[in-house]
Scaffold this motif. Structure first.
Motif, PDB file in Angstrom:
ATOM      1  N   GLY A  57       0.793  -1.217   0.000  1.00 51.52           N
ATOM      2  CA  GLY A  57       0.000   0.000   0.000  1.00 51.52           C
ATOM      3  C   GLY A  57       0.829   1.271   0.000  1.00 51.52           C
ATOM      4  N   ASP A  58       2.189   1.173   0.014  1.00 48.50           N
ATOM      5  CA  ASP A  58       3.003   2.386  -0.030  1.00 48.50           C
ATOM      6  C   ASP A  58       2.879   3.037  -1.410  1.00 48.50           C
ATOM      7  OD1 ASP A  58       3.730   1.721   2.465  1.00 48.50           O
ATOM      8  OD2 ASP A  58       5.869   1.425   2.061  1.00 48.50           O
ATOM      9  N   LEU A  59       3.059   4.368  -1.422  1.00 44.97           N
ATOM     10  CA  LEU A  59       2.901   5.134  -2.650  1.00 44.97           C
ATOM     11  C   LEU A  59       4.156   5.967  -2.878  1.00 44.97           C
ATOM     12  CD1 LEU A  59       0.685   5.776  -4.831  1.00 44.97           C
ATOM     13  CD2 LEU A  59       0.207   7.841  -3.499  1.00 44.97           C
ATOM     14  N   LEU A  60       4.726   5.895  -4.095  1.00 37.48           N
ATOM     15  CA  LEU A  60       5.862   6.721  -4.474  1.00 37.48           C
ATOM     16  C   LEU A  60       5.334   7.990  -5.129  1.00 37.48           C
ATOM     17  CD1 LEU A  60       8.199   3.986  -5.997  1.00 37.48           C
ATOM     18  CD2 LEU A  60       8.347   5.026  -3.717  1.00 37.48           C
ATOM     19  N   VAL A  61       5.866   9.159  -4.690  1.00 38.57           N
ATOM     20  CA  VAL A  61       5.392  10.454  -5.176  1.00 38.57           C
ATOM     21  C   VAL A  61       6.581  11.196  -5.782  1.00 38.57           C
ATOM     22  CG1 VAL A  61       4.194  12.585  -4.618  1.00 38.57           C
ATOM     23  CG2 VAL A  61       3.678  10.498  -3.322  1.00 38.57           C
ATOM     24  N   ALA A  62       6.525  11.449  -7.102  1.00 36.52           N
ATOM     25  CA  ALA A  62       7.583  12.176  -7.800  1.00 36.52           C
ATOM     26  C   ALA A  62       7.226  13.654  -7.880  1.00 36.52           C
ATOM     27  CB  ALA A  62       7.782  11.610  -9.202  1.00 36.52           C
ATOM     28  N   GLY A  63       8.259  14.480  -7.867  1.00 31.22           N
ATOM     29  CA  GLY A  63       8.067  15.921  -7.968  1.00 31.22           C
ATOM     30  C   GLY A  63       9.420  16.590  -8.050  1.00 31.22           C
ATOM     31  N   THR A  64       9.640  17.584  -7.161  1.00 33.49           N
ATOM     32  CA  THR A  64      10.968  18.172  -7.067  1.00 33.49           C
ATOM     33  C   THR A  64      11.993  17.096  -6.765  1.00 33.49           C
ATOM     34  OG1 THR A  64      10.018  20.234  -6.282  1.00 33.49           O
ATOM     35  CG2 THR A  64      12.371  19.896  -5.897  1.00 33.49           C
ATOM     36  N   GLY A  65      11.636  16.155  -5.916  1.00 32.17           N
ATOM     37  CA  GLY A  65      12.452  14.990  -5.609  1.00 32.17           C
ATOM     38  C   GLY A  65      11.584  13.749  -5.667  1.00 32.17           C
ATOM     39  N   LEU A  66      11.789  12.831  -4.700  1.00 29.85           N
ATOM     40  CA  LEU A  66      10.996  11.605  -4.639  1.00 29.85           C
ATOM     41  C   LEU A  66      10.691  11.305  -3.172  1.00 29.85           C
ATOM     42  CD1 LEU A  66       9.797   9.156  -6.166  1.00 29.85           C
ATOM     43  CD2 LEU A  66      11.982   7.979  -5.766  1.00 29.85           C
ATOM     44  N   GLN A  67       9.397  11.047  -2.879  1.00 31.87           N
ATOM     45  CA  GLN A  67       8.958  10.745  -1.528  1.00 31.87           C
ATOM     46  C   GLN A  67       8.167   9.440  -1.521  1.00 31.87           C
ATOM     47  OE1 GLN A  67       7.769  14.505   0.808  1.00 31.87           O
ATOM     48  NE2 GLN A  67       7.260  15.070  -1.302  1.00 31.87           N
ATOM     49  N   ARG A  68       8.110   8.815  -0.343  1.00 27.72           N
ATOM     50  CA  ARG A  68       7.295   7.606  -0.163  1.00 27.72           C
ATOM     51  C   ARG A  68       6.236   7.893   0.900  1.00 27.72           C
ATOM     52  NH1 ARG A  68      10.842   3.627   0.654  1.00 27.72           N
ATOM     53  NH2 ARG A  68      10.447   2.409  -1.251  1.00 27.72           N
ATOM     54  N   LEU A  69       4.992   7.665   0.545  1.00 28.22           N
ATOM     55  CA  LEU A  69       3.877   7.793   1.473  1.00 28.22           C
ATOM     56  C   LEU A  69       3.482   6.398   1.900  1.00 28.22           C
ATOM     57  CD1 LEU A  69       1.767   9.651   2.855  1.00 28.22           C
ATOM     58  CD2 LEU A  69       0.295   9.267   0.857  1.00 28.22           C
ATOM     59  N   SER A  70       3.688   6.096   3.196  1.00 29.79           N
ATOM     60  CA  SER A  70       3.383   4.758   3.678  1.00 29.79           C
ATOM     61  C   SER A  70       1.882   4.564   3.788  1.00 29.79           C
ATOM     62  CB  SER A  70       4.048   4.523   5.040  1.00 29.79           C
ATOM     63  OG  SER A  70       3.405   5.295   6.038  1.00 29.79           O
ATOM     64  N   ALA A  71       1.485   3.295   3.941  1.00 28.04           N
ATOM     65  CA  ALA A  71       0.061   2.990   4.092  1.00 28.04           C
ATOM     66  C   ALA A  71      -0.490   3.632   5.352  1.00 28.04           C
ATOM     67  CB  ALA A  71      -0.134   1.476   4.121  1.00 28.04           C
ATOM     68  N   GLY A  72       0.385   3.865   6.325  1.00 27.08           N
ATOM     69  CA  GLY A  72      -0.072   4.496   7.576  1.00 27.08           C
ATOM     70  C   GLY A  72      -0.148   6.009   7.492  1.00 27.08           C
ATOM     71  N   GLY A  73       0.299   6.608   6.367  1.00 24.87           N
ATOM     72  CA  GLY A  73       0.170   8.052   6.194  1.00 24.87           C
ATOM     73  C   GLY A  73       1.435   8.836   6.456  1.00 24.87           C
ATOM     74  N   SER A  74       2.543   8.187   6.842  1.00 21.09           N
ATOM     75  CA  SER A  74       3.783   8.925   7.090  1.00 21.09           C
ATOM     76  C   SER A  74       4.524   9.149   5.776  1.00 21.09           C
ATOM     77  CB  SER A  74       4.677   8.154   8.072  1.00 21.09           C
ATOM     78  OG  SER A  74       5.045   6.903   7.528  1.00 21.09           O
ATOM     79  N   LEU A  75       5.193  10.317   5.666  1.00 21.46           N
ATOM     80  CA  LEU A  75       5.872  10.729   4.435  1.00 21.46           C
ATOM     81  C   LEU A  75       7.375  10.721   4.682  1.00 21.46           C
ATOM     82  CD1 LEU A  75       4.864  11.657   1.621  1.00 21.46           C
ATOM     83  CD2 LEU A  75       5.189  14.011   2.396  1.00 21.46           C
ATOM     84  N   SER A  76       8.131  10.004   3.849  1.00 18.35           N
ATOM     85  CA  SER A  76       9.590   9.960   3.964  1.00 18.35           C
ATOM     86  C   SER A  76      10.201  10.363   2.626  1.00 18.35           C
ATOM     87  CB  SER A  76      10.070   8.551   4.347  1.00 18.35           C
ATOM     88  OG  SER A  76       9.646   7.586   3.390  1.00 18.35           O
TER      89      SER A  76
END
Length: 1016
Positions: A57-76
């Motif tokens: 359920g984790d989500l990779l988010v591309a933009g200025t850089g790259l972030q991972r949104l975990s299934a629990g809602g935390s952003l790394s």
């Protein structure tokens, strides 16, 4: 529908809801399956792409850089920068497009290193994870990359950080890497090449994040990312980035002054004064500044005095006033180095020349003078002109010589001479003017004396004594032919005393004339003498023997000739003419000259009127007395040579294009014979492609080349007489990132539980093989059916009612497969079968069932019934039957032995065939029982007999008796050839009997009816 959002991407979550990248709102939205929209997280930047990362359920988010949104809602954060335009996870790692749209595709490793994807270097506009690989779109092509072909990671070298004055020195073994990126940060190490601040130099760090210098004692973390170019076939080689190597250090106090200015010097003009210099190359040099004070004491600090102008000039400088100037170089930490000098403007002209003395002659004048002793004197210039007016200054560089020559002058003329002095700044004083007059010459030179003219064989020699005048310029000698009046010039030197004219006609009278001229153009008297050449003794010359003429073809239009030079003392010239074969030589009106050599052989290169057309060669010999001899070579003709063929083209250059292609350009040699077409050949090993292009075309492309190999292109011109030599390009590596064309015309032909697949393979150059795969509902049904270059295969073992998809994928030599392979899906028909499990011989059995395809009845379809004896492996057809309107069928059969049955439909068109399940019918033999009597007196005997059908001769049957609890064997008998047997029994009491034939390979147990014997 969502309104007011800048939709950048959308992903389907595990529960069926949507996760939406809102580029305008800098956030992620969630749209539930019920239509409710909520904000998942505020990003603070515009997202560009989304990708689900695995099944958690984790989500990779591309933009200025790259972030991972975990299934629990935390952003790394995975990447702090890089302008990631696309992201897709795969087995090899997370694929990221760095550098925005059109950027390079990398795989982000767990250690933060970046490896370029070498398997696909085409344009990427979208990426999507698919299975173990990544589906890429861009450049009008969609392709699946399962093996990214990652470049090796650069080796992270050992890095040292050494504190220095106002700096930190970073060092590593630079021989093994091309370059490195260094990022700095306080408090913690930069995690990637976008984190923290840039440094001004990767080895000597003086500044971090801009112009601010390092502060002594302030500790910084430095992350070094090593960069290595991957060897590639074009100038745009991809780069591989290592994981960070982290060190930390703080700068020391800097009290070392910077280097001084480079090549400093003062300068001055008539109105200005200033300095010039170059800034030093010192690594911590910050700026330079120039300041001045009037007088000779310079400023000692950057705060003293006044600044110079932007042109490094003293503002408002006054001529004759001294100015002391200092140049200060200042480093990042305020340390200063000074240089000083004194200068002033100069507008004072130097003094004039003195003691000017002019000595004129008829045509020139010598000028002597004395220079002034000014220290800045460059020299003098002068001008002269006829008359009394002051002349203009001549545009020559100043001279410092003590004398010079003026001329040319006219005799008996008054001249004015002006001399100017000049200093190094161009200051020039008033001219010193002197007038003089040239003398007049009125006396011509005397006549030559002792002139004689003596004749000889085809020659005449004159001798004389020149006049003794001191201003003698020349003595002109002329030979006059008294027969024709033609004049021939002789020498003009004033010192010559003799001259011989050769190659003169024999027996001819001549006059020699000698005239003297002085330097002022005065001409003396002419003296003459006559003489006669010896008579012509040999008459007309002999003709050239045609047999001695050697003709060598050089090209289609050129030949060389050679023949012995005529040995004649009065040979004047040779000539030739070219006329058509058969033409009369008397028609020749003029001849072209041949060079008479100093050697014994005459040679010449002749140009023929038409290529490869024979002509006559007419040769002429002329002597000095105008006699002529003629000879004819009856036929000469050219031949095709290398010179007739087109020259090799110039500047052949091959350039790799997109997948499996290259282009080549070339130039035409300006001196080449005409080209009618070009022959262009691309070669790689045994592979060869050859095309021809028109002569006006100087480029060609190839689009059918096997890739990932080097190709050399050669170009040769083809002309009227053949093909010339070729020029070749350097080797160029052709890429191959596109799959071959798909197979076409896939056809399925059904037959019971098989499908015959047939197709047409592509004819493209890069086709290597097809792989045919059957996909079923279970893993066991999914299997590879065929691999090779054939065009058909049969799929067997198909299960009725199941749906199968067949995929015919084409591959090239590098494993690249067609994006849209040929595919077809077929659902097997279903034939049901019911039958009794057993029957007694010779009763009939009824086989019943129905035929169905895709849920609908197969009506009016012919079915076959096959039987197989139990224990056998061979099926044989025993009946056919046609289905009813509702797909039902029934058939009655009389099996003689235990038999397996199946019913099959062969299929027709899209309605595929199948076999029913197998039904086994056990056949029990018929066993009869009879007795000679059923009421038996006590103590009497009775015969009990049986007949078995079908016949089982020699089989053993058993007579059994009922005990009241079970059947027991009484006796056994072997069946006769008529399948009969009998036994005599003597019952002691009333009881029941039966015959039993035991089960065997082709029958079940046969049991007779029960027979009751009553004992009285």
């Amino acid at each position: 529908m969502l309104e007011g959002t800048g939709l950048a991407d959308v992903e389907v979550a595990a529960d069926g809801g949507l996760v939406i990248a809102d580029g305008a709102g800098h956030r992620l939205l969630r749209r539930s399956t019920t239509g409710t929209t909520t904000t998942v997280v505020e990003l603070g930047e515009a997202p560009t792409d989304l990708a689900l990362d695995g099944s958690g359920g984790d989500l990779l988010v591309a933009g200025t850089g790259l972030q991972r949104l975990s299934a629990g809602g935390s952003l790394s954060t995975l990447m702090t920068g890089g302008s990631v335009a696309a992201v897709a996870p795969a087995a090899a790692g997370i694929h990221v497009q760095v550098g925005g749209p059109g950027g390079t595709l990398y795989v982000l490793r767990a250690d933060r290193s970046l490896a370029p994807v070498l398997a696909d270097r085409e344009a990427v506009s979208q990426a999507q994870g698919l299975g173990q690989g990544v589906l890429l779109a861009g450049g009008g092509v969609v392709r699946l990359v399962t093996d990214p072909g990652l470049a090796l990671e650069p080796e992270p070298l050992a890095v040292t950080a050494t504190p220095g004055p106002g700096r930190v020195l970073l060092d590593w073994d630079g021989a093994t890497v091309a370059q490195a990126i260094v990022r700095a940060k306080k408090g913690s190490a930069p995690v990637d090449q976008w984190d923290g601040e840039p440094v001004d130099d990767p080895h000597t760090v003086l500044r971090v994040g801009g112009p601010t210098a390092l502060v002594a004692g302030e500790e910084w973390y430095f992350s070094v990312f090593f960069v290595q170019a991957v060897p590639w076939h074009d100038p745009w080689a991809p780069y591989s980035f290592s994981a960070p190597v982290v060190v930390r250090a703080a700068a020391l106090v800097d009290d070392v002054p910077p280097p001084g200015p480079v090549a400093p010097s003062t300068w001055r003009t008539r109105t200005d004064a200033g300095v010039r210099w170059n800034d030093p190359w010192g690594d911590d040099f910050l700026r330079s500044e120039a300041r001045f004070l009037p007088g000779t004491t310079p400023p000692m600090t950057p705060e003293e005095g006044e600044p110079l102008t932007d042109a490094h000039t003293v503002p408002g400088a006054v001529a004759g006033t001294d100015y002391a100037i200092s140049i200060f170089t200042i480093d990042l930490h305020g340390n200063v180095t000074r240089w000083s000098g004194v200068t002033s403007p100069d507008a004072t002209a130097p003094g004039p020349v003195t003691d000017v003395r002019v000595t004129p002659t008829f045509r020139t004048a010598t000028v002597e003078l004395t220079l002034p002793d000014d220290p800045d004197l460059v020299g003098y210039t002068y001008g002269f002109a006829a008359g009394d007016a002051v002349p203009e200054r001549q545009p020559y560089s100043p001279s410092r010589a003590g004398s010079f020559l003026v001329g040319p002058l006219t005799m008996d003329t008054t001249y004015t001479l002006a001399v100017w002095t000049e200093d190094d700044l161009g200051n020039r004083g008033e001219p010193v003017v002197t007038r003089f007059r040239t003398p007049l010459d009125t006396v011509p030179p005397g006549a030559a004396t002792g002139l004689t003219a003596t004749g000889g064989d085809y020659r005449l020699t004159a001798s004389w004594t020149p006049p003794a005048d001191t201003d003698l310029e020349s003595v002109r000698v002329t030979l006059v032919d008294l027969t024709t009046g033609a004049e021939t010039a002789g020498p003009t030197s004033r010192t010559s005393t003799t001259h011989t004219w050769t190659r003169l006609p024999g027996g001819r009278d001549y006059e020699v004339r000698v005239t003297a001229t002085d330097v002022n153009g005065l001409v003396g008297p002419t003296v003459t003498a006559t003489g006669r050449t010896a008579d012509d003794a040999n008459g007309p010359p002999p003709p050239i023997d045609p047999a001695t003429v050697v003709v060598t073809p050089r090209s289609a239009t050129k030949v060389s000739i050679a023949f012995p030079k005529p040995v004649l003392p009065d040979l004047k010239s040779l000539g030739y003419a070219l006329i058509p074969v058969g033409a009369d030589p008397d028609s020749v009106t003029s001849a072209k000259p041949l060079t008479v050599p100093g050697t014994s052989t005459v040679t010449a290169d002749l140009t023929l009127p038409e290529p490869l057309v024979p002509v006559q060669l007419v040769l002429y010999v002329f002597d000095l007395n105008s006699h002529r001899a003629r000879s004819v070579v009856p036929s000469i003709v050219g031949a095709v040579s290398q010179a007739d063929l087109p020259f090799a083209p110039t500047a052949v250059r091959a350039t790799a294009g997109a997948s499996n292609s290259l282009s080549v350009t070339w130039g035409l040699n300006a001196f080449s014979p005409d080209v009618t077409e070009w022959v262009v050949t691309a070669t790689s090993g045994t592979e060869r492609r050859t095309v021809t292009v028109p002569a006006a075309t100087l480029s060609r492309g190839f689009t059918d080349l096997p890739g990932r190999r080097d190709w050399i292109v050669s170009v040769a011109g083809r002309g009227t007489y053949g093909t010339g030599p070729a020029s070749s390009s350097s080797g160029v590596t052709v890429a191959d990132v596109l799959p071959p064309a798909p197979a076409t015309g896939l056809v399925l032909t059904p037959s019971y539980d098989t499908q015959l697949l047939s197709w047409t393979n592509p004819t493209t150059f890069d086709f290597t093989q097809v792989v045919v795969t059957r996909y079923g509902a279970t893993a066991g049904e999914t299997k590879e059916l065929y691999r090779g270059t054939g065009t058909s295969v049969r799929a067997t073992g198909l299960v009725g009612g199941r749906s199968y998809t067949y995929v015919v994928a084409t591959y090239d030599a590098f494993g690249q497969t067609s994006v849209e392979p040929a595919r077809a899906t077929a659902q097997q028909s279903t034939v049901g079968l019911t039958a009794p499990s057993s029957v007694r011989y010779p009763d009939a059995v009824s086989l019943r069932g129905n035929a169905v395809w895709q849920g609908g009845a197969l009506s009016g379809r012919g079915l076959v019934v096959q039987a197989q004896k139990v224990g056998s492996t061979t099926w044989s057809q025993v009946a056919t039957v046609t289905t009813s309107s509702n797909g039902n069928y029934a058939v009655s059969l009389k099996p003689a032995v235990s038999t397996r049955y199946r019913v099959g439909y062969a299929g027709s068109g899209a309605r595929t065939g199948t076999w029913s399940s197998v039904r086994t019918v056990s056949v029990a033999p018929s066993v009869s029982i009879r007795a000679t009597r059923t009421t038996v007196p006590k103590g009497a005997s009775v015969t009990v007999s049986t007949v078995v059908g079908p016949k089982h001769a020699s089989s053993v049957v058993t007579l059994q008796r009922w005990t009241g609890r079970s059947w027991v064997s009484v006796t056994t008998r072997k069946l006769s050839s008529s399948s009969a047997a009998s036994a005599v029994v003597r019952p002691s009491a009333s009881t029941s009997y039966r015959w039993v034939l035991p089960a065997h390979a082709d029958h079940a147990t046969g049991t007779s009816a029960t027979l009751r014997l009553t004992v009285r």
